[in-house]
Design an enzyme around this catalytic site. Structure first.
Site, PDB file in Angstrom:
ATOM      1  N   ASP A  12       0.850  -1.314   0.109  1.00  0.00           N
ATOM      2  CA  ASP A  12       0.025  -0.076   0.026  1.00  0.00           C
ATOM      3  C   ASP A  12       0.962   1.181  -0.102  1.00  0.00           C
ATOM      4  OD1 ASP A  12      -3.243   0.849   1.734  1.00  0.00           O
ATOM      5  OD2 ASP A  12      -1.646   2.080   0.960  1.00  0.00           O
ATOM      6  N   ASP A 108      -3.817   2.317  -5.433  1.00  0.00           N
ATOM      7  CA  ASP A 108      -2.528   2.570  -4.483  1.00  0.00           C
ATOM      8  C   ASP A 108      -2.444   1.154  -3.677  1.00  0.00           C
ATOM      9  OD1 ASP A 108      -4.084   2.664  -2.257  1.00  0.00           O
ATOM     10  OD2 ASP A 108      -2.146   3.978  -1.245  1.00  0.00           O
ATOM     11  N   GLU A 109      -3.072   0.013  -4.082  1.00  0.00           N
ATOM     12  CA  GLU A 109      -2.741  -1.436  -3.261  1.00  0.00           C
ATOM     13  C   GLU A 109      -3.228  -2.380  -3.734  1.00  0.00           C
ATOM     14  OE1 GLU A 109      -5.417  -1.701   0.571  1.00  0.00           O
ATOM     15  OE2 GLU A 109      -6.633  -0.018  -0.295  1.00  0.00           O
TER      16      GLU A 109
END
Ligand code: TTP
Ligand code: MG
Length: 357
Positions: A12, A108-109
């Site tokens: 993340d 983003d993860e």
């Protein structure tokens, strides 16, 4: 050959949008940066805030107006999604260098299942560290990683030491970790559920573990079972890769180099089984199969050929095909460090087709 528990990574990015803005505007580094709707607009909310801004209490989803009251000196920036998407592509490219089993959760993860790549947890941890370094090198941004044996724990772990942190939760400490975990951190526990739990006297994982499955089912319906399992550090959910993937690979690095033909055969048997399982899970059929060999001196050889439907329907003929490809290029008697199989040129099918073929 392979251990029974899985190796799951959760990666993340740290203060994602804000970090991208700080990277591209170096004068904002070390300063509070808030990405979101403009404070003048009554409906603007904060997408995210840099760690410097978080010290003032600024949080995601807070009205920008409130953020401005908490931290008037912050730099306020409107989001630039195409830029964040570009970074997202770059990090996913890095993940896919290691495995196809990548499940993005947002820009983003992502979860990565790296079970097939390793035999021991320590190596999975080293891989996570390598990925964080690569992300930093390639994008100039930091991420945090969690390493564990299921998705629930890997995700919690990645949030433990942000920013640029790496946290491992091995099976030996998982129960203890979960026991101390606040109930709010369990998957599926929002504000309403948290209040219900508090009323039952449940504030952490240890409290949760005292509840019977039946009671949990009665109070929380279907989620009751997952609460019951999470309290015991269990989560069987799989890393579900993006269905649009155009290739699928499995590979394994051996602890000691292989040279004996029975060992090579056995290794391919396991790899073939895993490859078929994954392509079935994803209802995918490929037209091209490649074999990859990395020798002890790190030189790599690949060899590919077309495959027909029979490859996916009969595991003996699949293995025969794999072995034939392998022996067409293998430099006999040379020690092998890694073997891999790679499927590409996918045509998407649906589960029904798979059974009627
Ligand atoms: P997160 O990973 O939740 O947050 P983050 O990366 O900003 O910070 P952290 O270091 O705690 O991981 O979300 C990723 C991005 O998604 C975030 O940068 C902005 C966007 N986002 C929103 O737009 N609204 C929201 O409510 C949240 C939580 C995130
Ligand atoms: Mg993040």
């Amino acid at each position: 050959m392979f251990e029974t528990y899985r190796r799951i990574l959760h990666i993340d990015m740290d203060a994602f949008y804000a970090s991208v803005e700080q990277r591209d505007n170096p004068e904002w580094k070390g300063k509070p940066v808030i990405v979101g709707g403009f404070p003048e607009s009554r409906r603007g909310v904060v997408c995210t805030a840099s760690y410097e801004a978080r010290k003032f209490g600024v949080r995601s989803a807070m009205p920008t107006k409130m953020a401005w009251q908490l931290c008037p000196e912050a730099v306020f920036v409107v989001p630039n999604f195409s830029k964040y998407k570009q970074v997202s592509k770059e990090i996913h490219g890095i993940f896919l260098e290691y495995t196809d089993l990548v499940q993005p959760l947002s820009l983003d993860e992502a979860f990565l299942d790296v079970t097939m790549l390793f035999r021991d947890g320590e190596t999975a941890t080293r891989l996570a560290a390598e990925i964080l370094r690569k992300i930093l090198q390639k994008t100039g941004l930091t991420a945090s990683a969690g390493v564990s044996f299921n998705k629930f724990l890997a995700k919690i772990a990645s949030g433990e030491k942000k920013p640029f942190g790496l946290t491992v939760i091995p099976p030996s400490t998982a129960l203890e970790f979960v026991a101390r975990l606040p109930i709010e951190k369990f998957w599926g526990v929002g504000k309403v559920t948290a209040v219900k739990f508090h009323k039952l006297g449940v504030h952490n994982g240890l409290d949760l573990r005292q509840l019977e499955l039946n009671d949990l089912l009665r109070t929380f319906g279907k989620s009751g079972e997952s609460f019951y399992n999470m309290a015991r550090a269990e989560d069987a959910s799989e890393v579900k890769p993006d269905r649009k993937r155009k290739s699928l690979s499995v590979e394994h690095t051996f602890e000691s180099n292989l040279i004996v033909s029975q060992e090579l055969h056995r290794a391919f048997e396991l790899l073939t089984r895993e490859l078929l399982k994954r392509s079935q899970n994803r209802a995918l059929r490929a037209k091209t199969l490649a074999v990859k060999i990395r020798y002890a001196d790190f030189s790599v050889q690949t060899h590919s050929a077309p495959v027909s439907n029979i490859f996916f329907e009969n595991k003996d003929s699949a293995l025969a095909k794999v072995m034939r490809l392998f022996y067409e290029v293998y430099q006999a008697g040379t020690p092998v460090r890694l073997l891999g199989l790679h499927l590409s040129n996918f045509v998407e099918t649906n589960q029904e087709d798979l059974f009627s073929l």
